[in-house]
Scaffold this motif. Structure first.
Motif: not given
Length: 416
Positions: A235-263
């Motif tokens: 919601x933040x990426x789409x409503x506040x930063x003006x991204x597309x609906x498709x791009x707005x699904x990416x941040x959580x996936x990126x977060x999950x991957x970097x969480x995996x890498x960090x751990x």
């Protein structure tokens, strides 16, 4: 004896992985669950809040249960219940069935989370070095797989039970077989024997809430940050930063991957620099991530912020469990002392989850979503103040003071 611990570690890692898959399959298909059962928007928050509340109850009950039975037995039977409850959510035919399935899921997941981390803490002590982040990395990997399977189910418009049934059919027997090699390291029990704990009914009684309070706060703040990302990143990426609906699904996936890498690499950092430095570094990086998100001029900079959040937040929860177990063992040397501390701390996992999303939503509506991101930033920074709670004593592992592995294996393997 090394093989016993190695097998125990592998089987527990699979348990974490299976739980990551199951939980992701539930939370990422909430819209489909709502549609299947006709749950109104007004009633949906009640269902969603009931799961973490009941999970907290399950964790509290686990603290009592492990005074009489081994955590390995609790984990052995709570994991199949979680998987079957997930299938019940997908295969039910009425709101009442959904309510029962979610209630069972919540109670069982509380026992499962508590017992998994109990075994992780005791195995880490037996190894004499940091391995806790690796277990949570397995959970993150399971979460990524579960979210991917959920996406596939939504993409192909599969019924919920069609998405859930193959996962349960594969994971449930594998988890039961793997449970044969669980190791209750501190209790000195046979792997997976599930016999009584023999802790005299007073495990952990000497470790009060006041002593654990700093770690409870860190756990709460970490999950406020995590729930902010999981519930508000799109919601933040789409409503506040003006991204597309498709791009707005990416941040959580990126977060999950970097969480995996960090751990995946975090245990090496703890062994090299110590838990205090890793926790402080993680808190600073996470706070920086929230700052970048709050001030981002556009979607791609916002994505960078969510990447930093994954790298920073990922170390806090595993290290908090490890610190609670170590603190309990230092203050109360009885077998099972750390189990009670872990169960108590686990409750604040769900407290943070319950607080985080409504807090950011209320602040976003009343003020601004950019400003709302500063609140979890400040809370995560408070972790720096409490970082000393993660410090090991000179004769404990971590912080450059790891005990010889053979000594820990000997202590944790009586009767194995």
């Amino acid at each position: 004896m090394t093989d016993v611990l190695r097998h125990g570690r592998a089987s527990l890692a699979f348990g974490f992985f299976a739980q990551g898959v199951a939980f992701a399959l539930l939370v990422t298909r909430i819209p489909a669950i709502q549609d299947r059962y006709g749950v109104s928007d007004a009633l949906l928050p009640v269902f969603l809040a009931a799961v973490p509340i009941l999970a907290g109850v399950g964790s509290v009950v686990s603290e009592r249960l492990v005074r009489r039975v081994r955590p390995s037995r609790l984990l052995r039977w709570s994991q199949p219940v979680v998987l079957l409850a997930l299938l019940g959510v997908g295969a039910g035919d009425g709101v009442a069935v959904l309510a029962v399935a979610l209630a069972v899921f919540g109670l069982a997941v509380g026992a499962l989370d508590a017992s998994m981390n109990m075994l992780g803490v005791s195995l880490q002590r037996a190894y004499g070095r940091s391995i806790m982040l690796g277990f949570h990395a397995a959970y993150s990997l399971g979460g990524i797989l579960g979210a991917s399977l959920a996406w596939a189910g939504a993409h192909w418009d599969l019924a919920l039970w069609v998405s859930y049934l193959p996962v349960v059919v594969l994971l449930l027997p594998a988890a039961l077989v793997g449970s044969r090699w669980y190791v209750d390291g501190e209790r000195g029990g046979v792997p997976g024997d599930g016999s009584t704990g023999g802790s005299g009914g007073g495990a952990g009684a000497g470790v009060g809430f006041k002593v654990l309070l700093p770690l409870c706060l860190v756990m709460t703040f970490a999950y406020i940050g995590d729930s902010t990302v999981s519930n508000w990143s799109a919601k933040y990426l789409q409503d506040v930063l003006g991204s597309s609906e498709q791009l707005a699904t990416v941040p959580y996936n990126v977060y999950m991957v970097t969480t995996l890498v960090g751990r995946a690499v975090g245990d090496f950092g703890v062994r090299r620099f110590g838990a205090v430095a890793v926790v402080r570094g993680g808190a600073v990086v996470a706070a920086g991530g929230f700052a970048v998100v709050a001030s981002a001029p556009g979607a791609w900079v916002g994505m960078l912020g969510f990447t930093l959040l994954g790298l920073g937040l990922c170390v806090l929860v595993p290290q908090t469990f490890a610190a609670a177990g170590r603190l309990a063992a230092e203050r109360d040397g009885r077998p099972g002392a750390s189990d009670a501390a872990v169960a108590r701390l686990n409750v604040f996992n769900y407290v943070g989850f319950l607080i985080g999303s409504p807090l950011v939503g209320a602040l976003g509506d009343a003020w601004s979503y950019r400003g709302a991101m500063l609140v979890p930033m400040v809370l995560v920074l408070v972790t720096v103040v409490y970082a000393r709670s993660f410090e090991a004593q000179p004769d404990r592992y971590g912080g450059g003071h790891e005990r010889p592995r053979t000594a820990d294996v000997g202590r944790g393997s009586n009767g194995l």
